[in-house]
Enzyme design. Sequence first.
Site, PDB file in Angstrom:
ATOM      1  N   GLN A 266       8.071  -2.904  -9.887  1.00  0.00           N
ATOM      2  CA  GLN A 266       7.049  -2.992  -8.850  1.00  0.00           C
ATOM      3  C   GLN A 266       5.731  -3.375  -9.516  1.00  0.00           C
ATOM      4  O   GLN A 266       5.483  -3.019 -10.675  1.00  0.00           O
ATOM      5  CB  GLN A 266       6.898  -1.651  -8.130  1.00  0.00           C
ATOM      6  CG  GLN A 266       6.033  -1.713  -6.878  1.00  0.00           C
ATOM      7  CD  GLN A 266       5.961  -0.373  -6.166  1.00  0.00           C
ATOM      8  OE1 GLN A 266       5.255   0.535  -6.604  1.00  0.00           O
ATOM      9  NE2 GLN A 266       6.691  -0.236  -5.064  1.00  0.00           N
TER      10      GLN A 266
ATOM     11  N   ARG B 272      14.659   5.204  -7.662  1.00  0.00           N
ATOM     12  CA  ARG B 272      14.900   5.921  -6.417  1.00  0.00           C
ATOM     13  C   ARG B 272      16.394   6.194  -6.253  1.00  0.00           C
ATOM     14  O   ARG B 272      17.218   5.371  -6.660  1.00  0.00           O
ATOM     15  CB  ARG B 272      14.381   5.126  -5.213  1.00  0.00           C
ATOM     16  CG  ARG B 272      12.871   4.947  -5.213  1.00  0.00           C
ATOM     17  CD  ARG B 272      12.384   4.133  -4.032  1.00  0.00           C
ATOM     18  NE  ARG B 272      10.967   3.821  -4.157  1.00  0.00           N
ATOM     19  CZ  ARG B 272      10.299   3.012  -3.337  1.00  0.00           C
ATOM     20  NH1 ARG B 272      10.940   2.440  -2.321  1.00  0.00           N
ATOM     21  NH2 ARG B 272       9.017   2.779  -3.522  1.00  0.00           N
TER      22      ARG B 272
ATOM     23  N   HIS C 117       7.286   4.814  -7.472  1.00  0.00           N
ATOM     24  CA  HIS C 117       6.465   3.616  -7.295  1.00  0.00           C
ATOM     25  C   HIS C 117       5.429   3.594  -8.407  1.00  0.00           C
ATOM     26  O   HIS C 117       5.287   4.571  -9.157  1.00  0.00           O
ATOM     27  CB  HIS C 117       5.790   3.588  -5.909  1.00  0.00           C
ATOM     28  CG  HIS C 117       5.156   4.892  -5.504  1.00  0.00           C
ATOM     29  ND1 HIS C 117       4.652   5.145  -4.255  1.00  0.00           N
ATOM     30  CD2 HIS C 117       4.937   6.048  -6.203  1.00  0.00           C
ATOM     31  CE1 HIS C 117       4.157   6.366  -4.188  1.00  0.00           C
ATOM     32  NE2 HIS C 117       4.327   6.921  -5.358  1.00  0.00           N
TER      33      HIS C 117
ATOM     34  N   TRP D  50      10.551   8.240   0.089  1.00  0.00           N
ATOM     35  CA  TRP D  50      10.960   7.961  -1.286  1.00  0.00           C
ATOM     36  C   TRP D  50      12.068   8.942  -1.679  1.00  0.00           C
ATOM     37  O   TRP D  50      11.867  10.154  -1.686  1.00  0.00           O
ATOM     38  CB  TRP D  50       9.776   8.128  -2.241  1.00  0.00           C
ATOM     39  CG  TRP D  50       8.722   7.097  -2.030  1.00  0.00           C
ATOM     40  CD1 TRP D  50       8.666   5.838  -2.582  1.00  0.00           C
ATOM     41  CD2 TRP D  50       7.560   7.215  -1.205  1.00  0.00           C
ATOM     42  NE1 TRP D  50       7.546   5.175  -2.149  1.00  0.00           N
ATOM     43  CE2 TRP D  50       6.844   5.992  -1.295  1.00  0.00           C
ATOM     44  CE3 TRP D  50       7.035   8.224  -0.387  1.00  0.00           C
ATOM     45  CZ2 TRP D  50       5.656   5.763  -0.619  1.00  0.00           C
ATOM     46  CZ3 TRP D  50       5.854   7.997   0.291  1.00  0.00           C
ATOM     47  CH2 TRP D  50       5.179   6.783   0.178  1.00  0.00           C
TER      48      TRP D  50
ATOM     49  N   VAL E 108      -3.082   4.597   2.194  1.00  0.00           N
ATOM     50  CA  VAL E 108      -3.995   3.554   2.680  1.00  0.00           C
ATOM     51  C   VAL E 108      -4.240   3.745   4.171  1.00  0.00           C
ATOM     52  O   VAL E 108      -3.393   4.283   4.891  1.00  0.00           O
ATOM     53  CB  VAL E 108      -3.450   2.127   2.422  1.00  0.00           C
ATOM     54  CG1 VAL E 108      -3.399   1.818   0.937  1.00  0.00           C
ATOM     55  CG2 VAL E 108      -2.073   1.947   3.057  1.00  0.00           C
TER      56      VAL E 108
ATOM     57  N   ALA F  98      -5.502  -1.693  -1.824  1.00  0.00           N
ATOM     58  CA  ALA F  98      -4.348  -1.563  -2.717  1.00  0.00           C
ATOM     59  C   ALA F  98      -3.185  -2.336  -2.120  1.00  0.00           C
ATOM     60  O   ALA F  98      -3.124  -2.577  -0.915  1.00  0.00           O
ATOM     61  CB  ALA F  98      -3.975  -0.098  -2.916  1.00  0.00           C
TER      62      ALA F  98
END
Length: 332
Positions: A202, A188, A162, A141, A245, A300
Amino acid sequence: MTALGAISDGAAVEEWRVSWLGRRGQFTGLLRGLSGLDPDLRREVGGRANQAKNTLEEALARRTREIAQAELEASDRLDVTLPGRPIITGRLHPTTQIVREICQAFMAMGFSVVEGPEVELDHYNFEMLNIPSGHPARDMWNSLWVDYVNEAGEQPMLLRTHTSPMQARVMEAQEPPVRVVVPGKCYRYEATDATHEWHFYQVEGLAVAEGITFADLKGTLYEFARRVFGEDRQIRFRCDYFPFVEPGVDMSISNFRDPATGKRPINRDEDWIEIMGAGMVHPKVLAGVGYDPDRYTGFAFGMGPERIGMLKYGIDDIRHFYSNDVRFLRQF
């Protein structure tokens, strides 16, 4: 006056006006001749002449209206039964439309919609998502940091990269079960081109409860793809990496050619098109907000609404969404 009443067309009315009331007209010449009269007589005759001129001008205006009305009634080029001109009305921006469509698809499956701050703390944007300071995953990022330094000499705030920070914020605020989607704007430090913008939307999704498995993730996203892209849509998952995740996947939707027409649903020469990243919530993220990872599991996902809109509507340049070009906006 009698001659004026006998006139029946606009051109003849104009000739009468020039003949009597024009600069070289008969009545205008009469008024100019008053200068040679005795002052007292000139005053009396001049007043009556002006009254007569006003009478003629009123008669001229009245006859002009009468002829115009008669010509209008006789004309066959005007259909008074035609509808009026359409009134241009405002509408929602295409990004807003697709964000709402995405949220409604998940709301139908029992998700709630929440929002969070666009100026975020490093603590939530990275650290609570299993991305500690100095971790190489932060290079994924390109962050825009707020020009503020705290007493410890750190820069603790940035424009969120995000909407994933809301995972931690939501879980901190409530006990399981959790089922939310988070739409919002992200930022970003990136070069702008046809597929990249430095600011974009997003939609993040999160579900946490006892007994949630990867099969629940697949079923939820499959239903989403069918609702947004059509009943016949197929999906595919491939392994991918996201720090918060485990396991992580990217999800693609099918874009096969129609056997009858040879055309693809989306105008791109690919059988599969990636639309989002997803995965099972990392146990460290669950533990970080006080959840027992041995008891609770969750999934997620995150997607870009502009990308969804580009695929759904055949838009070839993401910059159109923010160009304020009315020709583009009127299509939605």
